[in-house]
Design a protein around this motif. Sequence first.
Motif, PDB file in Angstrom:
ATOM      1  N   LEU A 141       0.897  -1.206  -0.028  1.00  0.00           N
ATOM      2  CA  LEU A 141       0.170   0.043  -0.024  1.00  0.00           C
ATOM      3  C   LEU A 141       0.905   1.374   0.000  1.00  0.00           C
ATOM      4  O   LEU A 141       0.570   2.163  -0.776  1.00  0.00           O
ATOM      5  N   SER A 142       1.898   1.079   0.786  1.00  0.00           N
ATOM      6  CA  SER A 142       2.905   2.390   0.808  1.00  0.00           C
ATOM      7  C   SER A 142       3.446   2.735  -0.757  1.00  0.00           C
ATOM      8  O   SER A 142       3.735   3.829  -0.973  1.00  0.00           O
ATOM      9  N   THR A 143       3.776   1.791  -1.441  1.00  0.00           N
ATOM     10  CA  THR A 143       4.127   1.543  -2.890  1.00  0.00           C
ATOM     11  C   THR A 143       3.163   2.346  -3.501  1.00  0.00           C
ATOM     12  O   THR A 143       3.606   3.256  -4.360  1.00  0.00           O
ATOM     13  N   VAL A 144       1.863   2.060  -3.390  1.00  0.00           N
ATOM     14  CA  VAL A 144       1.127   2.443  -4.419  1.00  0.00           C
ATOM     15  C   VAL A 144       0.915   3.928  -4.032  1.00  0.00           C
ATOM     16  O   VAL A 144       0.754   4.858  -4.885  1.00  0.00           O
ATOM     17  N   LYS A 145       0.894   4.217  -2.677  1.00  0.00           N
ATOM     18  CA  LYS A 145       0.779   5.871  -2.276  1.00  0.00           C
ATOM     19  C   LYS A 145       1.876   6.580  -2.632  1.00  0.00           C
ATOM     20  O   LYS A 145       1.707   7.470  -3.361  1.00  0.00           O
ATOM     21  N   SER A 146       3.099   6.056  -2.857  1.00  0.00           N
ATOM     22  CA  SER A 146       4.297   6.817  -3.326  1.00  0.00           C
ATOM     23  C   SER A 146       4.308   6.888  -4.978  1.00  0.00           C
ATOM     24  O   SER A 146       4.445   8.079  -5.374  1.00  0.00           O
ATOM     25  N   ARG A 147       3.700   5.806  -5.662  1.00  0.00           N
ATOM     26  CA  ARG A 147       3.683   5.807  -7.096  1.00  0.00           C
ATOM     27  C   ARG A 147       2.293   6.905  -7.453  1.00  0.00           C
ATOM     28  O   ARG A 147       2.818   7.782  -8.305  1.00  0.00           O
ATOM     29  N   LEU A 148       1.513   7.072  -6.561  1.00  0.00           N
ATOM     30  CA  LEU A 148       0.530   8.108  -7.075  1.00  0.00           C
ATOM     31  C   LEU A 148       0.955   9.309  -6.852  1.00  0.00           C
ATOM     32  O   LEU A 148       0.714  10.199  -7.694  1.00  0.00           O
ATOM     33  N   TYR A 149       1.513   9.604  -5.637  1.00  0.00           N
ATOM     34  CA  TYR A 149       2.114  11.104  -5.347  1.00  0.00           C
ATOM     35  C   TYR A 149       3.245  11.549  -6.499  1.00  0.00           C
ATOM     36  O   TYR A 149       3.194  12.594  -6.911  1.00  0.00           O
ATOM     37  N   THR A 150       4.117  10.526  -6.706  1.00  0.00           N
ATOM     38  CA  THR A 150       5.104  10.656  -7.621  1.00  0.00           C
ATOM     39  C   THR A 150       4.475  11.048  -9.199  1.00  0.00           C
ATOM     40  O   THR A 150       4.869  11.972  -9.735  1.00  0.00           O
ATOM     41  N   GLY A 151       3.619  10.281  -9.415  1.00  0.00           N
ATOM     42  CA  GLY A 151       2.733  10.489 -10.688  1.00  0.00           C
ATOM     43  C   GLY A 151       2.021  11.744 -10.747  1.00  0.00           C
ATOM     44  O   GLY A 151       2.269  12.640 -11.791  1.00  0.00           O
ATOM     45  N   LEU A 152       1.525  12.160  -9.789  1.00  0.00           N
ATOM     46  CA  LEU A 152       0.685  13.458  -9.813  1.00  0.00           C
ATOM     47  C   LEU A 152       1.757  14.575  -9.889  1.00  0.00           C
ATOM     48  O   LEU A 152       1.422  15.534 -10.445  1.00  0.00           O
ATOM     49  N   LYS A 153       2.698  14.484  -9.100  1.00  0.00           N
ATOM     50  CA  LYS A 153       3.784  15.598  -9.266  1.00  0.00           C
ATOM     51  C   LYS A 153       4.526  15.516 -10.598  1.00  0.00           C
ATOM     52  O   LYS A 153       4.269  16.689 -11.177  1.00  0.00           O
ATOM     53  N   ARG A 154       4.544  14.487 -11.327  1.00  0.00           N
ATOM     54  CA  ARG A 154       4.809  14.380 -12.498  1.00  0.00           C
ATOM     55  C   ARG A 154       3.812  15.203 -13.688  1.00  0.00           C
ATOM     56  O   ARG A 154       4.409  15.671 -14.565  1.00  0.00           O
ATOM     57  N   LEU A 155       2.889  14.584 -13.465  1.00  0.00           N
ATOM     58  CA  LEU A 155       1.711  15.136 -14.481  1.00  0.00           C
ATOM     59  C   LEU A 155       1.676  16.701 -14.215  1.00  0.00           C
ATOM     60  O   LEU A 155       1.484  17.426 -15.037  1.00  0.00           O
ATOM     61  N   LYS A 156       1.632  17.086 -13.092  1.00  0.00           N
ATOM     62  CA  LYS A 156       1.564  18.668 -12.685  1.00  0.00           C
ATOM     63  C   LYS A 156       2.829  19.338 -13.287  1.00  0.00           C
ATOM     64  O   LYS A 156       2.447  20.428 -13.780  1.00  0.00           O
ATOM     65  N   GLN A 157       4.079  18.984 -13.400  1.00  0.00           N
ATOM     66  CA  GLN A 157       5.198  19.364 -13.929  1.00  0.00           C
ATOM     67  C   GLN A 157       4.895  19.291 -15.550  1.00  0.00           C
ATOM     68  O   GLN A 157       5.274  20.290 -16.120  1.00  0.00           O
ATOM     69  N   ALA A 158       4.502  18.133 -16.011  1.00  0.00           N
ATOM     70  CA  ALA A 158       4.430  18.077 -17.299  1.00  0.00           C
ATOM     71  C   ALA A 158       3.379  19.000 -18.000  1.00  0.00           C
ATOM     72  O   ALA A 158       3.464  19.752 -19.219  1.00  0.00           O
ATOM     73  N   LEU A 159       2.140  19.017 -17.445  1.00  0.00           N
ATOM     74  CA  LEU A 159       1.188  19.965 -17.693  1.00  0.00           C
ATOM     75  C   LEU A 159       1.621  21.644 -17.500  1.00  0.00           C
ATOM     76  O   LEU A 159       0.967  22.491 -18.257  1.00  0.00           O
ATOM     77  N   GLN A 160       2.361  22.151 -16.614  1.00  0.00           N
ATOM     78  CA  GLN A 160       2.760  23.237 -16.468  1.00  0.00           C
ATOM     79  C   GLN A 160       3.694  23.726 -17.828  1.00  0.00           C
ATOM     80  O   GLN A 160       3.758  24.776 -17.973  1.00  0.00           O
ATOM     81  N   GLU A 161       4.346  22.696 -18.421  1.00  0.00           N
ATOM     82  CA  GLU A 161       5.093  22.848 -19.460  1.00  0.00           C
ATOM     83  C   GLU A 161       4.501  22.974 -20.920  1.00  0.00           C
ATOM     84  O   GLU A 161       4.996  23.183 -21.639  1.00  0.00           O
ATOM     85  N   VAL A 162       3.150  22.436 -20.957  1.00  0.00           N
ATOM     86  CA  VAL A 162       2.348  22.557 -21.977  1.00  0.00           C
ATOM     87  C   VAL A 162       1.961  23.955 -22.400  1.00  0.00           C
ATOM     88  O   VAL A 162       1.589  24.761 -21.651  1.00  0.00           O
ATOM     89  N   ASP A 163       2.119  24.123 -23.513  1.00  0.00           N
ATOM     90  CA  ASP A 163       1.693  25.394 -24.320  1.00  0.00           C
ATOM     91  C   ASP A 163       0.350  25.509 -24.452  1.00  0.00           C
ATOM     92  O   ASP A 163      -0.292  25.139 -25.349  1.00  0.00           O
ATOM     93  N   TYR A 164      -0.530  26.581 -23.878  1.00  0.00           N
ATOM     94  CA  TYR A 164      -1.906  26.597 -23.970  1.00  0.00           C
ATOM     95  C   TYR A 164      -2.570  27.719 -24.774  1.00  0.00           C
ATOM     96  O   TYR A 164      -3.099  28.547 -24.357  1.00  0.00           O
ATOM     97  N   GLU A 165      -1.795  27.863 -25.749  1.00  0.00           N
ATOM     98  CA  GLU A 165      -2.163  29.176 -26.697  1.00  0.00           C
ATOM     99  C   GLU A 165      -3.169  28.941 -27.529  1.00  0.00           C
ATOM    100  O   GLU A 165      -3.598  27.849 -27.902  1.00  0.00           O
TER     101      GLU A 165
END
Length: 165
Positions: A141-165
């Motif tokens: 369960l702790s591995t799942v939690k870690s993967r979830l928060y790691t994934g959310l952090k990476r998604l947030k970073q990736a979405l901030q880099e997207v150009d929404y023009e």
Amino acid sequence: MNKEKYEVVKEYVISNQQKFYRLAFSYVKNEDAALDVVQNSICKLLESYEEIRNLKYLSTYFYRIIVNESLGFIRKNSKEIVCGDENIPEEVYTRDYRFEGDDGLLKALDTLADEVRTVIILRFYNELSLREIAKITDTNLSTVKSRLYTGLKRLKQALQEVDYE
């Protein structure tokens, strides 16, 4: 053959087929491939349903089959699968199994490692609890939690880099 157990399994598959398709499609990004993955998964379930000791774990058992089938399909066909949506027919996005969200999110999901993407998809697209995801992925369960928060952090970073023009 346990007729009662078979009927429960059959009803479960019939009533949740759209969820299964969405899960497979989120991995393989191809309509026909997702249908093949679901079909193969159902065959595996029907071949082994008698091994399920407690039917309350049927969904966990079957989600694991679908995830493994999807990842196996990707490994076998990695040269044929094109990330991005240029080879996906437009009609796939207009049906009711399309994921809600923008293309930037879907592309960002594709950049995640398989085990991280699996946790994100099962949690937010299939609305499973972290405990269910731990059982499906056969991880702590702790591995799942870690993967979830790691994934959310990476998604947030990736979405901030997207150009929404």
